[in-house]
Motif scaffolding. Sequence first.
Motif, PDB file in Angstrom:
ATOM      1  N   GLN A   1      40.566   6.889  12.819  1.00 16.94           N
ATOM      2  CA  GLN A   1      41.386   7.077  14.021  1.00 16.94           C
ATOM      3  C   GLN A   1      40.533   6.881  15.269  1.00 16.94           C
ATOM      4  OE1 GLN A   1      43.090  10.960  14.571  1.00 16.94           O
ATOM      5  NE2 GLN A   1      44.582  10.235  16.044  1.00 16.94           N
ATOM      6  N   ASN A   2      40.663   5.723  15.890  1.00 21.07           N
ATOM      7  CA  ASN A   2      40.032   5.396  17.168  1.00 21.07           C
ATOM      8  C   ASN A   2      38.516   5.267  17.090  1.00 21.07           C
ATOM      9  OD1 ASN A   2      42.605   5.464  18.312  1.00 21.07           O
ATOM     10  ND2 ASN A   2      42.433   7.630  18.802  1.00 21.07           N
ATOM     11  N   ASN A   3      37.782   6.348  16.832  1.00 21.47           N
ATOM     12  CA  ASN A   3      36.321   6.296  16.848  1.00 21.47           C
ATOM     13  C   ASN A   3      35.757   7.550  16.184  1.00 21.47           C
ATOM     14  OD1 ASN A   3      36.389   8.431  18.881  1.00 21.47           O
ATOM     15  ND2 ASN A   3      36.954   6.824  20.351  1.00 21.47           N
ATOM     16  N   TRP A   4      34.417   7.572  16.064  1.00 25.57           N
ATOM     17  CA  TRP A   4      33.755   8.714  15.436  1.00 25.57           C
ATOM     18  C   TRP A   4      34.111  10.027  16.135  1.00 25.57           C
ATOM     19  CZ3 TRP A   4      31.320   8.882  10.948  1.00 25.57           C
ATOM     20  CH2 TRP A   4      30.710   7.739  10.424  1.00 25.57           C
ATOM     21  N   TRP A   5      34.027  10.049  17.472  1.00 28.94           N
ATOM     22  CA  TRP A   5      34.252  11.296  18.198  1.00 28.94           C
ATOM     23  C   TRP A   5      35.646  11.857  17.932  1.00 28.94           C
ATOM     24  CZ3 TRP A   5      31.292  14.662  20.900  1.00 28.94           C
ATOM     25  CH2 TRP A   5      31.956  15.636  21.633  1.00 28.94           C
ATOM     26  N   THR A   6      36.660  10.991  18.026  1.00 29.10           N
ATOM     27  CA  THR A   6      38.028  11.449  17.799  1.00 29.10           C
ATOM     28  C   THR A   6      38.199  11.958  16.372  1.00 29.10           C
ATOM     29  OG1 THR A   6      38.870   9.857  19.410  1.00 29.10           O
ATOM     30  CG2 THR A   6      40.461  10.761  17.849  1.00 29.10           C
ATOM     31  N   GLY A   7      37.642  11.219  15.411  1.00 32.34           N
ATOM     32  CA  GLY A   7      37.782  11.623  14.015  1.00 32.34           C
ATOM     33  C   GLY A   7      37.112  12.955  13.728  1.00 32.34           C
ATOM     34  N   ARG A   8      35.912  13.160  14.252  1.00 36.08           N
ATOM     35  CA  ARG A   8      35.198  14.414  13.987  1.00 36.08           C
ATOM     36  C   ARG A   8      35.803  15.582  14.770  1.00 36.08           C
ATOM     37  NH1 ARG A   8      30.333  13.152  11.321  1.00 36.08           N
ATOM     38  NH2 ARG A   8      31.040  11.649   9.758  1.00 36.08           N
ATOM     39  N   MET A   9      36.303  15.320  15.973  1.00 43.67           N
ATOM     40  CA  MET A   9      36.966  16.384  16.719  1.00 43.67           C
ATOM     41  C   MET A   9      38.244  16.820  15.989  1.00 43.67           C
ATOM     42  SD  MET A   9      37.805  16.569  20.801  1.00 43.67           S
ATOM     43  CE  MET A   9      39.235  15.497  20.775  1.00 43.67           C
ATOM     44  N   ARG A  10      38.948  15.852  15.417  1.00 51.00           N
ATOM     45  CA  ARG A  10      40.137  16.155  14.618  1.00 51.00           C
ATOM     46  C   ARG A  10      39.766  17.015  13.410  1.00 51.00           C
ATOM     47  NH1 ARG A  10      41.963  13.458  10.282  1.00 51.00           N
ATOM     48  NH2 ARG A  10      40.543  11.745  10.713  1.00 51.00           N
ATOM     49  N   HIS A  11      38.600  16.738  12.826  1.00 53.73           N
ATOM     50  CA  HIS A  11      38.138  17.550  11.693  1.00 53.73           C
ATOM     51  C   HIS A  11      37.883  18.994  12.133  1.00 53.73           C
ATOM     52  CE1 HIS A  11      36.138  18.296   7.822  1.00 53.73           C
ATOM     53  NE2 HIS A  11      35.267  19.009   8.513  1.00 53.73           N
ATOM     54  N   GLY A  12      37.332  19.156  13.321  1.00 60.66           N
ATOM     55  CA  GLY A  12      37.117  20.504  13.840  1.00 60.66           C
ATOM     56  C   GLY A  12      38.422  21.256  14.023  1.00 60.66           C
ATOM     57  N   PHE A  13      39.451  20.572  14.553  1.00 58.46           N
ATOM     58  CA  PHE A  13      40.767  21.210  14.636  1.00 58.46           C
ATOM     59  C   PHE A  13      41.267  21.575  13.250  1.00 58.46           C
ATOM     60  CE2 PHE A  13      45.284  20.343  13.816  1.00 58.46           C
ATOM     61  CZ  PHE A  13      45.812  21.510  14.378  1.00 58.46           C
ATOM     62  N   GLY A  14      41.044  20.687  12.278  1.00 60.76           N
ATOM     63  CA  GLY A  14      41.488  20.972  10.915  1.00 60.76           C
ATOM     64  C   GLY A  14      40.842  22.216  10.345  1.00 60.76           C
ATOM     65  N   GLN A  15      39.549  22.402  10.614  1.00 59.98           N
ATOM     66  CA  GLN A  15      38.873  23.613  10.159  1.00 59.98           C
ATOM     67  C   GLN A  15      39.488  24.857  10.801  1.00 59.98           C
ATOM     68  OE1 GLN A  15      36.595  24.145   7.884  1.00 59.98           O
ATOM     69  NE2 GLN A  15      35.807  22.112   7.425  1.00 59.98           N
ATOM     70  N   TYR A  16      39.805  24.735  12.086  1.00 56.21           N
ATOM     71  CA  TYR A  16      40.474  25.844  12.769  1.00 56.21           C
ATOM     72  C   TYR A  16      41.826  26.125  12.127  1.00 56.21           C
ATOM     73  CZ  TYR A  16      43.408  28.182  16.183  1.00 56.21           C
ATOM     74  OH  TYR A  16      44.308  29.049  16.785  1.00 56.21           O
ATOM     75  N   PHE A  17      42.621  25.071  11.915  1.00 57.73           N
ATOM     76  CA  PHE A  17      43.950  25.237  11.328  1.00 57.73           C
ATOM     77  C   PHE A  17      43.868  25.896   9.960  1.00 57.73           C
ATOM     78  CE2 PHE A  17      47.188  23.572   8.420  1.00 57.73           C
ATOM     79  CZ  PHE A  17      48.342  24.008   9.055  1.00 57.73           C
ATOM     80  N   MET A  18      42.895  25.508   9.158  1.00 62.10           N
ATOM     81  CA  MET A  18      42.763  26.044   7.803  1.00 62.10           C
ATOM     82  C   MET A  18      42.440  27.527   7.807  1.00 62.10           C
ATOM     83  SD  MET A  18      40.413  24.570   4.673  1.00 62.10           S
ATOM     84  CE  MET A  18      38.834  24.802   5.500  1.00 62.10           C
ATOM     85  N   GLY A  19      41.711  27.992   8.831  1.00 66.29           N
ATOM     86  CA  GLY A  19      41.352  29.399   8.905  1.00 66.29           C
ATOM     87  C   GLY A  19      39.867  29.675   8.836  1.00 66.29           C
ATOM     88  N   THR A  20      39.040  28.644   8.970  1.00 66.50           N
ATOM     89  CA  THR A  20      37.586  28.793   8.899  1.00 66.50           C
ATOM     90  C   THR A  20      37.078  29.765   9.963  1.00 66.50           C
ATOM     91  OG1 THR A  20      37.193  26.627   7.927  1.00 66.50           O
ATOM     92  CG2 THR A  20      35.410  27.523   9.265  1.00 66.50           C
ATOM     93  N   ALA A  21      36.122  30.617   9.571  1.00 70.77           N
ATOM     94  CA  ALA A  21      35.519  31.581  10.492  1.00 70.77           C
ATOM     95  C   ALA A  21      34.592  30.857  11.477  1.00 70.77           C
ATOM     96  CB  ALA A  21      34.730  32.623   9.714  1.00 70.77           C
ATOM     97  N   PRO A  22      34.465  31.364  12.732  1.00 73.78           N
ATOM     98  CA  PRO A  22      33.626  30.691  13.738  1.00 73.78           C
ATOM     99  C   PRO A  22      32.174  30.487  13.303  1.00 73.78           C
ATOM    100  CG  PRO A  22      35.054  32.290  14.797  1.00 73.78           C
ATOM    101  CD  PRO A  22      35.221  32.496  13.318  1.00 73.78           C
ATOM    102  N   LEU A  23      31.563  31.510  12.682  1.00 76.32           N
ATOM    103  CA  LEU A  23      30.163  31.368  12.283  1.00 76.32           C
ATOM    104  C   LEU A  23      29.996  30.285  11.235  1.00 76.32           C
ATOM    105  CD1 LEU A  23      27.273  32.364  12.568  1.00 76.32           C
ATOM    106  CD2 LEU A  23      27.745  34.100  10.828  1.00 76.32           C
ATOM    107  N   TYR A  24      30.909  30.211  10.300  1.00 73.13           N
ATOM    108  CA  TYR A  24      30.841  29.179   9.280  1.00 73.13           C
ATOM    109  C   TYR A  24      31.029  27.798   9.916  1.00 73.13           C
ATOM    110  CZ  TYR A  24      31.448  26.784   4.838  1.00 73.13           C
ATOM    111  OH  TYR A  24      31.295  25.938   3.766  1.00 73.13           O
TER     112      TYR A  24
END
Length: 320
Positions: free
Chosen positions: A221-244
């Motif tokens: 999707q678009n570029n590395w930055w967009t793809g990795r930022m989307r992954h960060g949102f996905g971790q948030y959505f899943m319920g990942t703890a901030p420290l992890y």
Amino acid sequence: MSVRRYCVITPCRDEAAFARRTLDSVTGQSEPPALWVIVDDGSQDATPAILAEYATRFPYIRVVTRRNRGARKVGRGVIDAFYEGFDSIDTSEFDYICKLDFDLILPRRYFAGLMNRMEAEPRIGACSGKPYYFASGAPARVDFPLEGQAGLVSEMLGDEHAVGASKFYRTRCFREIGGFVRQVMWDGIDGHRCRQLGWIAISWDDPELRFVHLRPMGKSQNNWWTGRMRHGFGQYFMGTAPLYMLASAAYRMTRPPLVVGGLAMAHGYFKSLLEQRPRYGDAEFRQFLRRYQWACLLRGKKRATEDLNASQAAVWRANA
């Protein structure tokens, strides 16, 4: 045709650049699928013509065509397309279900190797090999097994999940976990749901199961930055703890693109946290996930996963 019946479902859009290599990989398997449903998600390039050609040559290929939605949509869009194909089959006819991307080159005995391992361990519910890519682009001929070729780079994905590009499921397990969540991080939630119900989710970095990813993770999707930022949102959505999340982002900084990939992940996560965006609605799952993540931080992911799989065996036996 294999007596072990498996169905491959492939969502795709505008994949003319890669389509033939994936088509040749799957149709050239030592044990081809009983059915391969390819969902064309509104392609505007030569993909439909290529699919029609192969569907004529291989009777187990079925093409499902969706209307054009205007652009490639990762996350929920991919899973919506997957289910367009999944809903067209009778799952009782298949021992295994595979969600497969359309930008891969597989070794000839890839699916046979996965099924052999699943037959040897009945608790394995989801599995895959490991994705690699060539830094300068895949050569015209790729020699398997993948081991020591110049320019070959591992995507360095954990052993505790079947990778999103190739999700090979025991059909019973796929039903029990409720299939895929229609949101970013569908390919993380499913593996944790497996463990929650006592199944094992796993991937192996064995040369005979390594495959080539023609478009490396995070670039769809678009570029590395967009793809990795989307992954960060996905971790948030899943319920990942901030420290992890911080630990995960720090590790990802060591992989290409160096530093910025991890920063993009952290940015996507903490931006979502500050905005209080919606999260996956299963509170019991989020508690299960965070206990596992804390164990990973304290004991290491390999040991924590082994311990959890051992402790969850009783859950699997109770449901068997």
